[in-house]
Design a protein around this motif. Structure first.
Motif, PDB file in Angstrom:
ATOM      1  N   ILE A 144      -9.502 -10.437   1.714  1.00  0.00           N
ATOM      2  CA  ILE A 144      -9.096  -9.394   0.762  1.00  0.00           C
ATOM      3  C   ILE A 144     -10.267  -9.012  -0.136  1.00  0.00           C
ATOM      4  O   ILE A 144     -10.530  -7.824  -0.372  1.00  0.00           O
ATOM      5  CB  ILE A 144      -7.893  -9.874  -0.075  1.00  0.00           C
ATOM      6  CG1 ILE A 144      -6.647  -9.950   0.803  1.00  0.00           C
ATOM      7  CG2 ILE A 144      -7.635  -8.954  -1.271  1.00  0.00           C
ATOM      8  CD1 ILE A 144      -5.444 -10.591   0.133  1.00  0.00           C
ATOM      9  N   LYS A 145     -10.976 -10.017  -0.646  1.00  0.00           N
ATOM     10  CA  LYS A 145     -12.123  -9.751  -1.515  1.00  0.00           C
ATOM     11  C   LYS A 145     -13.193  -8.966  -0.774  1.00  0.00           C
ATOM     12  O   LYS A 145     -13.762  -8.003  -1.315  1.00  0.00           O
ATOM     13  CB  LYS A 145     -12.694 -11.084  -2.017  1.00  0.00           C
ATOM     14  CG  LYS A 145     -13.847 -10.946  -3.002  1.00  0.00           C
ATOM     15  CD  LYS A 145     -13.366 -10.443  -4.340  1.00  0.00           C
ATOM     16  CE  LYS A 145     -14.506 -10.438  -5.343  1.00  0.00           C
ATOM     17  NZ  LYS A 145     -14.055  -9.991  -6.686  1.00  0.00           N
TER      18      LYS A 145
ATOM     19  N   GLY B   2      -4.160  -9.522  -3.806  1.00  0.00           N
ATOM     20  CA  GLY B   2      -3.770 -10.816  -3.274  1.00  0.00           C
ATOM     21  C   GLY B   2      -3.510 -11.804  -4.396  1.00  0.00           C
ATOM     22  O   GLY B   2      -4.281 -11.871  -5.362  1.00  0.00           O
ATOM     23  N   VAL B   3      -2.427 -12.578  -4.257  1.00  0.00           N
ATOM     24  CA  VAL B   3      -2.044 -13.556  -5.285  1.00  0.00           C
ATOM     25  C   VAL B   3      -1.777 -14.897  -4.611  1.00  0.00           C
ATOM     26  O   VAL B   3      -0.958 -14.977  -3.695  1.00  0.00           O
ATOM     27  CB  VAL B   3      -0.784 -13.106  -6.056  1.00  0.00           C
ATOM     28  CG1 VAL B   3      -0.437 -14.123  -7.139  1.00  0.00           C
ATOM     29  CG2 VAL B   3      -0.967 -11.713  -6.654  1.00  0.00           C
ATOM     30  N   VAL B   4      -2.450 -15.949  -5.076  1.00  0.00           N
ATOM     31  CA  VAL B   4      -2.202 -17.303  -4.585  1.00  0.00           C
ATOM     32  C   VAL B   4      -1.614 -18.134  -5.716  1.00  0.00           C
ATOM     33  O   VAL B   4      -2.182 -18.217  -6.802  1.00  0.00           O
ATOM     34  CB  VAL B   4      -3.493 -17.963  -4.046  1.00  0.00           C
ATOM     35  CG1 VAL B   4      -3.290 -19.460  -3.842  1.00  0.00           C
ATOM     36  CG2 VAL B   4      -3.895 -17.324  -2.730  1.00  0.00           C
ATOM     37  N   LEU B   5      -0.458 -18.742  -5.427  1.00  0.00           N
ATOM     38  CA  LEU B   5       0.258 -19.560  -6.402  1.00  0.00           C
ATOM     39  C   LEU B   5       0.225 -21.029  -5.977  1.00  0.00           C
ATOM     40  O   LEU B   5      -0.502 -21.399  -5.072  1.00  0.00           O
ATOM     41  CB  LEU B   5       1.705 -19.065  -6.526  1.00  0.00           C
ATOM     42  CG  LEU B   5       1.898 -17.599  -6.919  1.00  0.00           C
ATOM     43  CD1 LEU B   5       3.385 -17.243  -6.933  1.00  0.00           C
ATOM     44  CD2 LEU B   5       1.265 -17.306  -8.270  1.00  0.00           C
TER      45      LEU B   5
ATOM     46  N   GLY C 259     -10.332  -5.557  -2.099  1.00  0.00           N
ATOM     47  CA  GLY C 259      -9.071  -5.754  -2.799  1.00  0.00           C
ATOM     48  C   GLY C 259      -9.238  -6.574  -4.064  1.00  0.00           C
ATOM     49  O   GLY C 259     -10.310  -7.092  -4.375  1.00  0.00           O
ATOM     50  N   VAL C 260      -8.145  -6.689  -4.816  1.00  0.00           N
ATOM     51  CA  VAL C 260      -8.123  -7.442  -6.070  1.00  0.00           C
ATOM     52  C   VAL C 260      -7.565  -8.837  -5.783  1.00  0.00           C
ATOM     53  O   VAL C 260      -6.564  -8.980  -5.068  1.00  0.00           O
ATOM     54  CB  VAL C 260      -7.251  -6.734  -7.123  1.00  0.00           C
ATOM     55  CG1 VAL C 260      -7.216  -7.535  -8.427  1.00  0.00           C
ATOM     56  CG2 VAL C 260      -7.762  -5.318  -7.375  1.00  0.00           C
ATOM     57  N   THR C 261      -8.195  -9.867  -6.341  1.00  0.00           N
ATOM     58  CA  THR C 261      -7.783 -11.243  -6.084  1.00  0.00           C
ATOM     59  C   THR C 261      -7.317 -11.905  -7.378  1.00  0.00           C
ATOM     60  O   THR C 261      -7.995 -11.843  -8.401  1.00  0.00           O
ATOM     61  CB  THR C 261      -8.935 -12.055  -5.473  1.00  0.00           C
ATOM     62  OG1 THR C 261     -10.120 -11.871  -6.261  1.00  0.00           O
ATOM     63  CG2 THR C 261      -9.214 -11.590  -4.053  1.00  0.00           C
ATOM     64  N   VAL C 262      -6.138 -12.547  -7.303  1.00  0.00           N
ATOM     65  CA  VAL C 262      -5.513 -13.164  -8.470  1.00  0.00           C
ATOM     66  C   VAL C 262      -5.060 -14.571  -8.085  1.00  0.00           C
ATOM     67  O   VAL C 262      -4.425 -14.760  -7.043  1.00  0.00           O
ATOM     68  CB  VAL C 262      -4.294 -12.351  -8.958  1.00  0.00           C
ATOM     69  CG1 VAL C 262      -3.707 -12.975 -10.224  1.00  0.00           C
ATOM     70  CG2 VAL C 262      -4.666 -10.888  -9.191  1.00  0.00           C
TER      71      VAL C 262
ATOM     72  N   GLU D 268     -14.971 -15.622  -5.213  1.00  0.00           N
ATOM     73  CA  GLU D 268     -15.198 -15.148  -6.585  1.00  0.00           C
ATOM     74  C   GLU D 268     -14.013 -14.257  -6.973  1.00  0.00           C
ATOM     75  O   GLU D 268     -14.023 -13.043  -6.761  1.00  0.00           O
ATOM     76  CB  GLU D 268     -16.513 -14.375  -6.671  1.00  0.00           C
ATOM     77  CG  GLU D 268     -16.911 -13.994  -8.095  1.00  0.00           C
ATOM     78  CD  GLU D 268     -18.257 -13.310  -8.158  1.00  0.00           C
ATOM     79  OE1 GLU D 268     -18.533 -12.687  -9.199  1.00  0.00           O
ATOM     80  OE2 GLU D 268     -19.019 -13.390  -7.176  1.00  0.00           O
ATOM     81  N   VAL D 269     -12.984 -14.882  -7.545  1.00  0.00           N
ATOM     82  CA  VAL D 269     -11.733 -14.162  -7.807  1.00  0.00           C
ATOM     83  C   VAL D 269     -11.864 -13.280  -9.036  1.00  0.00           C
ATOM     84  O   VAL D 269     -12.692 -13.512  -9.916  1.00  0.00           O
ATOM     85  CB  VAL D 269     -10.550 -15.138  -7.967  1.00  0.00           C
ATOM     86  CG1 VAL D 269     -10.386 -16.005  -6.736  1.00  0.00           C
ATOM     87  CG2 VAL D 269     -10.722 -16.005  -9.206  1.00  0.00           C
TER      88      VAL D 269
END
Length: 349
Positions: A153-154, A136-139, A158-161, A182-183
């Motif tokens: 996702i966490k 997952g990616v948050v911009l 999953g991987v968090t970005v 906690e990303v």
């Protein structure tokens, strides 16, 4: 692969490939997305799905913009489309994107934070369907859409970005995620593409996660329009509040989880920040309506005073004149308040 039988307190074990990247953005997101996809390799061993908040009407030029920004082809999501590695799937205006049974589904389900598509809808469905296979990616973006989705996702391994808030044109969404989740990675957007190239497609990862929470299953079901959650099921995932939904005026339930979440009985979802902003918009519209009403009252009472004086009814005319003065005084106070609020909003003071 799930190993053996399990109880509610046990965990599931998987060996997976990280083959799905889900990206969420809002204000300032186009520039960030262009930078991100420009750094992705043409042989990226994962599918990329993008949700950018956009107006409901018309079409989106985002697929064409992203196709020109990097080596991966970008295309608008078609209902039932397969997830294709090395391709960027872009949400359409006025449709949620839901990961379901290995494909992408378009949904006209209830809005979240007033948005359709919404980042949380994509992220939650990806977490439910693909678990530890998801990145997952948050911009860049305002407010806090994406936070509960990243938490899902966490929680599913999953991987968090997250884009570094100082690097984002609008840091609200990244900051909210960092406050509640906690990303795994916080980077400037220029470094996120190379990171995804490194970790996408990794295989033989042993991941252990807890069973799927019922609230997550229900919230994903609410966002779908092919089946969804039936009336009466939504109250099971939250507790009643005295707040009302800005979209339908229905009662809101408070949903437990990362950050304060609300959902009405027909499914509209809200975070606390988005709900406060919506209430602010409703209040401002009501104040402008009140100002218009006061102006109209002042105009009408002025005319009635003149008509009464022409007819020789001075006492009646004086009464209308006092009402006109009261309406004008109230309208002037309200107008000054509204205009000062507009200046503060535009200047950021």
């Amino acid at each position: 692969m799930t190993t053996g039988t399990r109880s509610e307190s046990e965990v599931e074990e998987f060996r997976v490939r990280t083959d799905l990247v889900v990206v969420g953005a809002s204000a300032g997101g186009v520039e960030a997305l262009r930078t991100l996809v420009g750094a992705l390799p043409e042989d990226l061993p994962a599918a990329v799905v993008v949700v950018l908040h956009m107006p409901a009407g018309g079409s989106s030029a985002l697929p064409a913009i992203l196709s020109r920004s990097g080596p991966l082809p970008a295309l608008a999501v078609q209902d039932g489309a397969e997830l294709r590695s090395g391709h960027i799937h872009v949400a359409r205006p006025d449709y949620h994107v839901v990961v379901q049974d290995g494909v992408l589904r378009l949904s006209r389900g209830p809005t979240e934070n007033g948005h359709r598509p919404a980042v949380n809808v994509l992220f939650r469905s990806a977490a439910l369907a693909k678990g530890p296979s998801v990145i997952g990616v948050v911009l860049s973006g305002a407010l806090d859409d994406g936070t509960s989705g990243m938490a899902a996702i966490k929680s599913r391994g999953g991987v968090t970005v997250v884009q570094e808030p100082g690097d984002a044109l609008y840091p609200g969404m990244p900051e909210s995620v960092l406050q509640h989740v906690e990303v795994d990675h916080t980077l400037p957007v220029a470094r996120i593409g190379p990171l995804l190239a490194d970790i996408a497609g990794e295989s033989a990862i042993q991941v252990t996660i807890a069973p799927v929470p019922e609230a997550l299953r229900m919230e994903v079901a609410v966002s779908r329009d092919d089946a969804g959650a039936e009336f009466g099921e939504i109250p099971a995932i939250g507790s009643p509040t005295t707040y009302t939904c800005p979209d339908c005026a229905g009662s809101l339930l408070e949903i437990p989880g990362n950050g304060v979440q609300y959902r009405c009985l027909v499914g509209h979802g809200w975070t606390a920040d988005a709900l406060m902003e919506a209430y602010g918009g409703t209040l401002e519209r009501a104040m402008w309506t009140a100002l218009r009403t006061l102006d109209q009252k002042a105009s009408l009472t002025h005319r009635m005073a003149n008509v009464s004086r022409d007819a020789g009814r001075d006492l009646v005319a004086d009464r209308y004149s006092r009402q006109e003065e009261e309406a004008l005084a109230a309208a002037n106070v309200l107008r000054k308040h509204l205009l000062r609020g507009g200046v503060r909003e535009e200047t950021g003071t």
